[in-house]
Design a protein around this motif. Structure first.
Motif, PDB file in Angstrom:
ATOM      1  N   ILE A  18       0.830  -1.203   0.000  1.00 27.89           N
ATOM      2  CA  ILE A  18       0.000   0.000   0.000  1.00 27.89           C
ATOM      3  C   ILE A  18       0.866   1.256   0.000  1.00 27.89           C
ATOM      4  O   ILE A  18       0.655   2.180  -0.795  1.00 27.89           O
ATOM      5  CB  ILE A  18      -0.975  -0.018   1.185  1.00 27.89           C
ATOM      6  N   GLU A  19       1.842   1.290   0.871  1.00 28.30           N
ATOM      7  CA  GLU A  19       2.713   2.468   0.930  1.00 28.30           C
ATOM      8  C   GLU A  19       3.476   2.651  -0.375  1.00 28.30           C
ATOM      9  O   GLU A  19       3.636   3.771  -0.862  1.00 28.30           O
ATOM     10  CB  GLU A  19       3.673   2.366   2.113  1.00 28.30           C
ATOM     11  N   SER A  20       3.943   1.551  -0.973  1.00 29.77           N
ATOM     12  CA  SER A  20       4.719   1.660  -2.218  1.00 29.77           C
ATOM     13  C   SER A  20       3.855   2.146  -3.380  1.00 29.77           C
ATOM     14  O   SER A  20       4.370   2.757  -4.313  1.00 29.77           O
ATOM     15  CB  SER A  20       5.356   0.317  -2.578  1.00 29.77           C
ATOM     16  N   ALA A  21       2.561   1.901  -3.337  1.00 29.23           N
ATOM     17  CA  ALA A  21       1.672   2.299  -4.429  1.00 29.23           C
ATOM     18  C   ALA A  21       1.137   3.722  -4.283  1.00 29.23           C
ATOM     19  O   ALA A  21       0.763   4.344  -5.279  1.00 29.23           O
ATOM     20  CB  ALA A  21       0.511   1.321  -4.533  1.00 29.23           C
ATOM     21  N   TYR A  22       1.092   4.231  -3.061  1.00 28.03           N
ATOM     22  CA  TYR A  22       0.483   5.539  -2.838  1.00 28.03           C
ATOM     23  C   TYR A  22       1.472   6.650  -2.526  1.00 28.03           C
ATOM     24  O   TYR A  22       1.190   7.820  -2.765  1.00 28.03           O
ATOM     25  CB  TYR A  22      -0.534   5.467  -1.694  1.00 28.03           C
ATOM     26  N   SER A  26       8.714   5.221  -5.004  1.00 31.71           N
ATOM     27  CA  SER A  26       8.282   3.938  -5.568  1.00 31.71           C
ATOM     28  C   SER A  26       6.898   4.061  -6.197  1.00 31.71           C
ATOM     29  O   SER A  26       6.616   3.420  -7.206  1.00 31.71           O
ATOM     30  CB  SER A  26       8.269   2.852  -4.487  1.00 31.71           C
ATOM     31  N   ALA A  27       6.040   4.893  -5.629  1.00 32.37           N
ATOM     32  CA  ALA A  27       4.691   5.075  -6.166  1.00 32.37           C
ATOM     33  C   ALA A  27       4.719   5.696  -7.550  1.00 32.37           C
ATOM     34  O   ALA A  27       3.830   5.446  -8.368  1.00 32.37           O
ATOM     35  CB  ALA A  27       3.871   5.942  -5.215  1.00 32.37           C
ATOM     36  N   ARG A  28       5.726   6.497  -7.828  1.00 28.59           N
ATOM     37  CA  ARG A  28       5.805   7.182  -9.113  1.00 28.59           C
ATOM     38  C   ARG A  28       6.061   6.219 -10.280  1.00 28.59           C
ATOM     39  O   ARG A  28       5.958   6.615 -11.440  1.00 28.59           O
ATOM     40  CB  ARG A  28       6.880   8.266  -9.062  1.00 28.59           C
ATOM     41  N   GLY A  92       4.533  -1.442 -10.421  1.00 29.13           N
ATOM     42  CA  GLY A  92       5.064  -2.001 -11.659  1.00 29.13           C
ATOM     43  C   GLY A  92       4.050  -2.770 -12.482  1.00 29.13           C
ATOM     44  O   GLY A  92       4.302  -3.076 -13.649  1.00 29.13           O
ATOM     45  N   ARG A  93       2.900  -3.068 -11.898  1.00 30.71           N
ATOM     46  CA  ARG A  93       1.856  -3.808 -12.621  1.00 30.71           C
ATOM     47  C   ARG A  93       0.691  -2.926 -13.040  1.00 30.71           C
ATOM     48  O   ARG A  93      -0.272  -3.414 -13.629  1.00 30.71           O
ATOM     49  CB  ARG A  93       1.370  -4.968 -11.774  1.00 30.71           C
ATOM     50  N   GLY A  97      -3.792  -4.146 -16.908  1.00 27.90           N
ATOM     51  CA  GLY A  97      -5.122  -4.748 -16.876  1.00 27.90           C
ATOM     52  C   GLY A  97      -5.466  -5.344 -15.528  1.00 27.90           C
ATOM     53  O   GLY A  97      -6.610  -5.723 -15.292  1.00 27.90           O
ATOM     54  N   LEU A  98      -4.494  -5.448 -14.635  1.00 27.26           N
ATOM     55  CA  LEU A  98      -4.746  -6.019 -13.310  1.00 27.26           C
ATOM     56  C   LEU A  98      -5.768  -5.179 -12.538  1.00 27.26           C
ATOM     57  O   LEU A  98      -6.640  -5.727 -11.871  1.00 27.26           O
ATOM     58  CB  LEU A  98      -3.438  -6.137 -12.526  1.00 27.26           C
ATOM     59  N   GLY A  99      -5.700  -3.874 -12.650  1.00 28.20           N
ATOM     60  CA  GLY A  99      -6.653  -3.009 -11.953  1.00 28.20           C
ATOM     61  C   GLY A  99      -8.081  -3.239 -12.410  1.00 28.20           C
ATOM     62  O   GLY A  99      -9.008  -3.293 -11.593  1.00 28.20           O
TER      63      GLY A  99
END
Length: 173
Positions: A18-22, A26-28, A92-93, A97-99
């Motif tokens: 969660i932290e890495s995605a938001y 790393s989120a960038r 990275g994903r 289409g995963l979302g």
């Protein structure tokens, strides 16, 4: 896509995802981050545990082997309404289409777990690209806005004073 309920053993990995995605650099790597709008944390281990143990909520994860690659939280709001939050795809994903698959699976879970006929979410008003992504998936802007929890570091440290949430909703059945 197979979603499974998160357990307390998943908390460290979930928190990292969660932290890495938001937040942060790393989120960038992905396009859905809030790193330019907010600093600090997105959530904490205690908040994740609260979601896992609350019977009115479902924190669902998608595993790829032993790694958690995505998660989503659903909350039974009553009156056939579910709330979708903490929608997270590993940076990275994103764009693979995963979302889209995660969103469709979460909507199915809202129907089967909570009997929801409608689902709502909130999106920070300034996140226009994300709002448009949800619109393309059938979510409509309701016109309602909700305040951002300014002054509560548990939800992040705003880089600007005008953050607020836009409410979006979709009919499921």
């Amino acid at each position: 896509m197979h979603l499974e309920p998160a357990t307390t053993a998943d908390i460290p990995a979930l928190h990292g995802l969660i932290e890495s995605a938001y937040r942060g650099d790393s989120a960038r790597q992905g396009w859905t981050h809030e790193a330019d709008l907010l600093g600090g944390q997105r959530t904490d281990a205690e908040g994740i545990e609260e979601m896992i143990v609350d019977p009115r909520q479902a924190l669902l994860i998608f595993r790829d082997g032993d790694s958690i690659r995505a998660c989503v939280a659903l909350t039974d709001q009553g009156d056939n309404l579910a709330y979708l939050g903490l929608f997270t795809v590993e940076p990275g994903r994103q764009g693979t289409g995963l979302g889209r698959l995660l969103l469709a699976a979460a909507e199915d879970q809202a129907i089967t777990r909570f009997g929801a006929t409608r689902i709502e979410m909130t999106v920070i008003v300034q996140r226009r690209e994300l709002i448009e992504w949800y619109r393309r998936r059938g979510y409509a802007v309701t016109g309602e806005r909700r305040p951002f929890p300014h002054g509560n570091p548990r939800f992040g440290l705003p880089n600007r004073d005008d953050l607020e949430f836009l409410v979006m909703e979709k009919r499921l059945i």
